[in-house]
Design an enzyme around this catalytic site. Structure first.
Site, mmCIF file in Angstrom:
data_model
loop_
_atom_site.group_PDB
_atom_site.id
_atom_site.type_symbol
_atom_site.label_atom_id
_atom_site.label_comp_id
_atom_site.label_asym_id
_atom_site.label_seq_id
_atom_site.Cartn_x
_atom_site.Cartn_y
_atom_site.Cartn_z
ATOM 1 C CB CYS A 126 3.683 -22.931 -43.279
ATOM 2 S SG CYS A 126 4.481 -23.640 -43.861
ATOM 3 N NE ARG A 163 15.346 -17.355 -47.010
ATOM 4 C CZ ARG A 163 14.771 -16.864 -47.624
ATOM 5 N NH1 ARG A 163 15.469 -17.295 -49.101
ATOM 6 N NH2 ARG A 163 14.570 -15.556 -47.810
ATOM 7 N N PRO A 206 11.844 -20.924 -36.926
ATOM 8 C CG PRO A 206 9.279 -21.244 -36.966
ATOM 9 C CD PRO A 206 10.524 -20.428 -36.403
ATOM 10 C CG MET A 207 14.167 -21.753 -41.371
ATOM 11 S SD MET A 207 15.300 -21.569 -41.672
ATOM 12 C CE MET A 207 16.211 -22.107 -39.803
#
Length: 337
Positions: A102, A236, A19-20
């Site tokens: 996060c 990424r 999840p980004m």
């Protein structure tokens, strides 16, 4: 049927795309699904309050082609997370994941995300609350520790707490998070990676699913990690060089396939035109495609076309066709040289 679904998710969890925030929206996930048929896809983090009170279709809606797909939630209130999880299951998500990793200022002000590493009992209460109201797997994504925590006891305490509460899997980003002094961007690179700490957790908990995340650049590296843990998650690298995902299915036990870029163009063009017809912008879709031809002849021109021409309000899929044509032209020029 439910057990079969969970079995399929468990298999797909062997390779996942992280999840980004601002990246893994539904358009990104649709592209990634064209490249890998079985990788487990994750949404951006959705705050529980937003899932409960916000525009649910905009925040939670997704296409059936995206399965298997997991909803990542942010929050620290067990009751709110349970309600958000129930809503997510109603939308059809295959898994609910709780963000405990996060480090952004926004999640710190709300005392969730990586802050939860400091309160394993609260994380356990959140997991238990979600488990009580949904039938799909509930998982957790965390760091190895935060700030001055010693990663040895900190990660063990969190893992033991969430598994005791019924968590189906734990994904570990193999870095600490520094809540003060480092930006969210720096927290993705500056704290040193410690894959060995995640390996030791798996050795201590052989019967539990432990997945690893953080700094993994290639499928070869991913395969190496799978000798030590149950699953590997790319972030990424998958986003910036999405074509590598064509080989990811082999890690799940499914035959890999070569990317048919002509077919991919037709699929993405139709998808983009449908999105524009609903009032969207071509750039919403095209921005996730910029890295498709990374390192290939014509890639610079491809990126240039997508970055500049898709932002026009009248842009349609013909822009995608021009960008793909730039790759074909560069390949032909190279052959003729």
């Amino acid at each position: 049927m439910e057990n079969e679904r969970k079995s399929q998710i468990s298999a797909s969890r062997r390779f996942a795309i992280a999840p980004m925030m601002d990246w893994t929206d539904r358009h990104c996930r649709f592209l990634h699904r064209q490249l890998s048929s079985r990788a487990l896809l994750y949404t951006e983090m959705i705050v529980a309050d937003a899932a409960i009170h916000g525009d649910r279709q905009r925040l939670l809606g997704f296409g059936q082609a995206e399965h298997p797909v997991a909803l990542q939630l942010g929050g620290s209130d067990p009751a709110k997370l349970a309600e958000a999880a129930r809503i997510g299951e109603g939308f059809g998500y295959d898994e609910i994941n709780l963000n405990c990793g996060c480090p952004s200022d926004r999640v710190q002000s709300g005392t969730f995300g990586a802050c939860l590493m400091k309160t394993p009992d609260l994380v356990a209460a959140c997991v238990a609350a979600m488990k009580r109201v949904v039938h799909v797997p509930v998982t957790v994504k965390c760091r190895i520790g935060v700030d001055e925590q010693d990663p040895e006891p900190a990660l063990d305490m969190l893992a033991d707490a969430v598994f005791a509460a019924g968590a189906d899997a734990l994904w570990v980003h193999a870095r600490k998070a520094w809540l003060q002094g480092l930006s969210p961007r720096e927290n993705r690179d500056v704290p040193p990676l410690d894959y060995g700490r995640v390996y030791r957790l798996k050795q201590r908990l052989p019967g539990k699913f432990i997945g690893i995340n953080g700094g993994i650049q290639t499928l070869a590296e991913a395969a190496g990690h799978l000798r030590h843990v149950d699953g590997v998650m790319l972030g990424r690298a998958a986003y910036h060089t999405p074509a590598i995902l064509a080989g990811a299915d082999a890690l799940i036990g499914v035959a890999s396939r070569q990317v048919d870029f002509a077919a991919l163009l037709e699929t993405m063009a139709a998808y983009a035109d449908a999105h524009v017809a609903r009032g969207g912008r071509l750039s919403h879709v095209a921005r996730h495609m910029v890295g498709l031809f990374h390192g290939q002849p014509g890639a610079r021109r491809f990126r240039q076309i997508l970055s500049t021409e898709t932002t026009r309000s009248d842009a349609r899929s013909d822009v995608l066709r021009r960008a793909f044509a730039a790759i074909d032209e560069a390949a032909q020029a190279q052959e003729a040289a």
